[in-house]
Design an enzyme around this catalytic site. Structure first.
Site, PDB file in Angstrom:
ATOM      1  CE1 TYR A 200      46.887  27.705  31.587  1.00 47.55           C
ATOM      2  CE2 TYR A 200      48.788  28.063  32.318  1.00 47.55           C
ATOM      3  CZ  TYR A 200      46.847  27.849  32.348  1.00 47.55           C
ATOM      4  OH  TYR A 200      46.404  28.331  33.568  1.00 47.55           O
ATOM      5  CE  LYS A 296      43.933  25.611  40.816  1.00 46.27           C
ATOM      6  NZ  LYS A 296      42.517  24.646  40.170  1.00 46.27           N
ATOM      7  CE1 TYR A 384      42.294  26.023  34.422  1.00 48.33           C
ATOM      8  CE2 TYR A 384      44.451  25.797  34.547  1.00 48.33           C
ATOM      9  CZ  TYR A 384      43.868  26.279  34.444  1.00 48.33           C
ATOM     10  OH  TYR A 384      43.749  28.027  33.244  1.00 48.33           O
TER      11      TYR A 384
HETATM   12  P1  FAS Z   1      44.064  39.937  48.736  1.00 46.28           P
HETATM   13  O1  FAS Z   1      45.426  40.762  48.972  1.00 46.28           O
HETATM   14  O2  FAS Z   1      42.852  40.285  47.458  1.00 46.28           O
HETATM   15  O3  FAS Z   1      42.939  41.436  49.614  1.00 46.28           O
HETATM   16  C1  FAS Z   1      43.766  41.157  50.520  1.00 46.28           C
HETATM   17  C2  FAS Z   1      42.755  42.955  51.128  1.00 46.28           C
HETATM   18  O4  FAS Z   1      43.599  43.433  52.370  1.00 46.28           O
HETATM   19  C3  FAS Z   1      43.726  43.879  50.050  1.00 46.28           C
HETATM   20  O5  FAS Z   1      42.422  44.949  49.654  1.00 46.28           O
HETATM   21  C4  FAS Z   1      44.424  44.917  50.744  1.00 46.28           C
HETATM   22  O6  FAS Z   1      44.429  46.551  50.489  1.00 46.28           O
HETATM   23  C5  FAS Z   1      43.461  45.134  52.314  1.00 46.28           C
HETATM   24  N1  FAS Z   1      44.443  45.167  53.278  1.00 46.28           N
HETATM   25  C6  FAS Z   1      45.973  44.511  53.379  1.00 46.28           C
HETATM   26  N2  FAS Z   1      46.614  44.878  54.719  1.00 46.28           N
HETATM   27  C7  FAS Z   1      45.645  45.771  55.739  1.00 46.28           C
HETATM   28  C8  FAS Z   1      45.589  46.413  56.823  1.00 46.28           C
HETATM   29  N3  FAS Z   1      46.583  46.609  57.172  1.00 46.28           N
HETATM   30  N4  FAS Z   1      43.787  46.496  56.879  1.00 46.28           N
HETATM   31  C9  FAS Z   1      43.257  46.492  56.249  1.00 46.28           C
HETATM   32  N5  FAS Z   1      43.318  45.964  54.889  1.00 46.28           N
HETATM   33  C10 FAS Z   1      44.285  45.901  54.502  1.00 46.28           C
HETATM   34  N6  FAS Z   1      45.694  34.786  41.305  1.00 46.28           N
HETATM   35  C11 FAS Z   1      45.193  33.596  39.336  1.00 46.28           C
HETATM   36  O7  FAS Z   1      44.270  32.913  40.929  1.00 46.28           O
HETATM   37  N7  FAS Z   1      44.891  34.215  38.859  1.00 46.28           N
HETATM   38  C12 FAS Z   1      46.296  35.303  38.538  1.00 46.28           C
HETATM   39  O8  FAS Z   1      46.485  35.445  37.442  1.00 46.28           O
HETATM   40  C13 FAS Z   1      46.678  36.141  40.024  1.00 46.28           C
HETATM   41  N8  FAS Z   1      47.068  37.209  38.965  1.00 46.28           N
HETATM   42  C14 FAS Z   1      47.687  38.137  40.184  1.00 46.28           C
HETATM   43  C15 FAS Z   1      48.553  39.210  39.794  1.00 46.28           C
HETATM   44  C16 FAS Z   1      49.310  40.129  40.803  1.00 46.28           C
HETATM   45  C17 FAS Z   1      50.045  41.763  40.535  1.00 46.28           C
HETATM   46  C18 FAS Z   1      48.703  39.983  42.509  1.00 46.28           C
HETATM   47  C19 FAS Z   1      48.757  40.595  43.173  1.00 46.28           C
HETATM   48  C20 FAS Z   1      48.228  38.517  42.992  1.00 46.28           C
HETATM   49  C21 FAS Z   1      47.844  37.894  41.025  1.00 46.28           C
HETATM   50  N9  FAS Z   1      46.603  36.726  42.295  1.00 46.28           N
HETATM   51  C22 FAS Z   1      46.073  35.462  41.212  1.00 46.28           C
HETATM   52  C23 FAS Z   1      46.874  36.164  43.247  1.00 46.28           C
HETATM   53  C24 FAS Z   1      45.058  36.858  43.815  1.00 46.28           C
HETATM   54  O9  FAS Z   1      44.474  36.769  43.102  1.00 46.28           O
HETATM   55  C25 FAS Z   1      45.269  36.295  44.968  1.00 46.28           C
HETATM   56  O10 FAS Z   1      45.082  35.169  45.294  1.00 46.28           O
HETATM   57  C26 FAS Z   1      43.218  37.132  45.705  1.00 46.28           C
HETATM   58  O11 FAS Z   1      43.550  38.329  45.777  1.00 46.28           O
HETATM   59  C27 FAS Z   1      43.485  36.333  47.277  1.00 46.28           C
HETATM   60  O12 FAS Z   1      42.476  37.264  48.016  1.00 46.28           O
HETATM   61  P2  FAS Z   1      42.253  38.277  49.214  1.00 46.28           P
HETATM   62  O13 FAS Z   1      43.004  36.421  50.247  1.00 46.28           O
HETATM   63  O14 FAS Z   1      41.417  38.616  49.227  1.00 46.28           O
HETATM   64  O15 FAS Z   1      44.075  38.681  49.383  1.00 46.28           O
HETATM   65  C1  PHB Z   2      44.143  35.541  33.752  1.00 47.41           C
HETATM   66  O1  PHB Z   2      43.404  35.553  33.067  1.00 47.41           O
HETATM   67  O2  PHB Z   2      44.321  36.005  34.355  1.00 47.41           O
HETATM   68  C2  PHB Z   2      45.012  34.096  34.244  1.00 47.41           C
HETATM   69  C3  PHB Z   2      44.116  32.653  33.766  1.00 47.41           C
HETATM   70  C4  PHB Z   2      45.085  31.018  33.639  1.00 47.41           C
HETATM   71  C5  PHB Z   2      46.418  31.984  35.029  1.00 47.41           C
HETATM   72  C6  PHB Z   2      46.500  32.454  35.094  1.00 47.41           C
HETATM   73  C7  PHB Z   2      46.126  34.489  34.795  1.00 47.41           C
HETATM   74  O3  PHB Z   2      47.114  30.484  34.958  1.00 47.41           O
END
Ligand code: FAS
Ligand code: PHB
Length: 389
Positions: A200, A296, A384
């Site tokens: 980081y 997280k 963490y």
């Molecule tokens: P999700 O959003 O993963 O899943 C929700 C599901 O519901 C999806 O498949 C969607 O298609 C479906 N859905 C939505 N509306 C619906 C409806 N009306 N009817 C039926 N289905 C529907 N977290 C980290 O810890 N580290 C990261 O680096 C990180 N990077 C990320 C990058 C991006 C671009 C995004 C958007 C998120 C990131 N996150 C990261 C957070 C991510 O990992 C979420 O915390 C994780 O996907 C949460 O999982 P769900 O709660 O299942 O939600």
């Molecule tokens: C990742 O590997 O996508 C990643 C790891 C640590 C973070 C965020 C993203 O804090």
């Protein structure tokens, strides 16, 4: 159609909850808006807390993670003073697992398939009904046919843009939000990771993160202005900027290559209170969003799943409804701990456009304390690797 627990959303939250409930003999139907291929095309989280690793093992969906995942006992931070390591093992007697969310989701789909679980893809017009009654139900359309799913409970696992959270009346919901004035430009590349653990970096030009998925697949991020578009960034421009922000010794030996995924994600902190209404329970991103700086997001979804699964199992097996009644308070107590940590990591590591000279000095002192104070490193390490469930 009838089931015991209707689950809206087939991402990690919905699949993990469904798998745990099915193993406990509780029936579910998962309703997912997208195709399975689409869900599995998403590149998101990469770091699993110990609690999530344990939950995946409990769910019988951990074989590939145990074989291919990479336990990490620490991470590096890079600042104007130089690079230093925070030792999770020494400070918190714990570690994290580096294993991509995409693979977690794939493993959960395979585990659900092996149980013969009911997962309906490409469903549309999902609506939740009578959630305050003892007989809630869900309507939706699949293959052009209107369907009705009767159930005992509904788990809203449909992410930030889903239909579940808005089903809780606005007068009942209290939403907390903080939007950050920058985004993360991330790439995935088939290159050797820059280091053996995550780096980081706080740099005058902006934040950078060197992460990975395995020894041949690297994941990198740099802080960019909210006005940037992914098409503004060629691969060469990305690599050049990343190298400027990482320590020279790391940049000098870094392997670069074509991006196989490139995207910009906005950063926000968001919490919806309460996380339940009648027989509707919000899980994961449907209820809260954290900036990814603290790794997280996915891990908070896992602890929500743990609390809701435990409560539903008690309701069905012991006729004990007390845990269900206390789900929101229990989940939110841990959510706010992760919310604070993710805000602290984001504030400490990024350059804010309006940052004053005072803010800068405070940020530098935050980093210096983390560099030199074992107690500061212990607090970071404990957060963490994941606070207890
Ligand atoms: P999700 O959003 O993963 O899943 C929700 C599901 O519901 C999806 O498949 C969607 O298609 C479906 N859905 C939505 N509306 C619906 C409806 N009306 N009817 C039926 N289905 C529907 N977290 C980290 O810890 N580290 C990261 O680096 C990180 N990077 C990320 C990058 C991006 C671009 C995004 C958007 C998120 C990131 N996150 C990261 C957070 C991510 O990992 C979420 O915390 C994780 O996907 C949460 O999982 P769900 O709660 O299942 O939600
Ligand atoms: C990742 O590997 O996508 C990643 C790891 C640590 C973070 C965020 C993203 O804090």
């Amino acid at each position: 159609m009838k089931t015991q627990v209707a689950i809206i959303g087939g991402g990690p939250s919905g699949l993990l909850l469904s798998q745990l409930l099915n193993l406990a003999g509780i029936s579910t139907v998962v309703l997912e808006r997208k195709s399975r291929d689409y869900v599995l095309s998403r590149i998101r989280a990469g770091v699993l807390e110990e609690g999530m690793v344990d939950l995946l093992r409990q769910a019988g969906a951990s074989a590939r993670m145990d074989a291919e995942g990479h336990p990490h006992e620490g991470c590096y931070l890079s600042t104007a003073e130089g690079m230093f390591r925070v030792d999770f093992k020494a400070r918190a007697n714990s570690e994290v697992m580096v294993y991509g969310q995409t693979e977690v989701t794939r493993d959960l789909y395979e585990a659900q398939d092996s149980l013969g679980a009911t997962i309906l893809h490409e469903v549309h017009d999902v609506e939740l009904h009578d959630v305050e009654s003892g007989a809630p139900y869900v309507t939706f359309v699949q293959d052009g046919k209107a369907q009705r799913l009767a159930c005992d409970y509904i788990a809203g696992c449909d992410g930030f843009h889903g239909v579940s959270r808005p089903t809780i009346p606005a007068a009942v919901r209290h939403e907390f939000e903080k939007v950050y004035p920058f985004g993360w430009l991330g790439i995935l590349s088939r290159t050797k990771p820059a280091a053996d653990e995550l780096i980081y970096a706080n740099h005058p030009r902006g934040f950078a993160l060197a992460s990975m998925r395995n020894e041949h697949l690297s994941r990198y991020y740099i802080q960019v202005p909210l006005t940037d578009k992914v098409e503004d960034w060629s691969d060469d421009a990305f690599w050049a900027e990343l190298k400027r922000r990482l320590p020279e010794t790391v940049a000098a030996q870094m392997e670069t290559g074509p991006s196989i995924e490139k995207s910009i994600a906005p950063l926000r902190s968001f919490v919806c209170e309460p996380m339940q209404f009648g027989r509707l329970f919000l899980v994961g991103d449907a209820a809260h969003i954290v900036p990814p700086t603290g790794a997280k997001g996915l891990n908070l979804a896992a602890s929500d799943v743990h609390y809701l699964f435990t409560a539903l199992k008690a309701a069905y097996q012991d006729k004990d409804l007390s845990l269900l009644a206390g789900y929101s308070d229990k989940a939110l107590a841990r959510v706010w701990g992760a919310m604070r940590f993710s805000w602290w990591m984001t504030t400490m590591l990024h350059r804010f456009p309006e940052q004053s000279a005072f803010d800068q000095k405070v940020q530098e002192n935050d980093l210096a304390q983390l560099h030199h104070l074992p107690s500061a490193q212990e607090t970071m390490a404990r957060n963490y690797v994941g606070l207890p469930y």
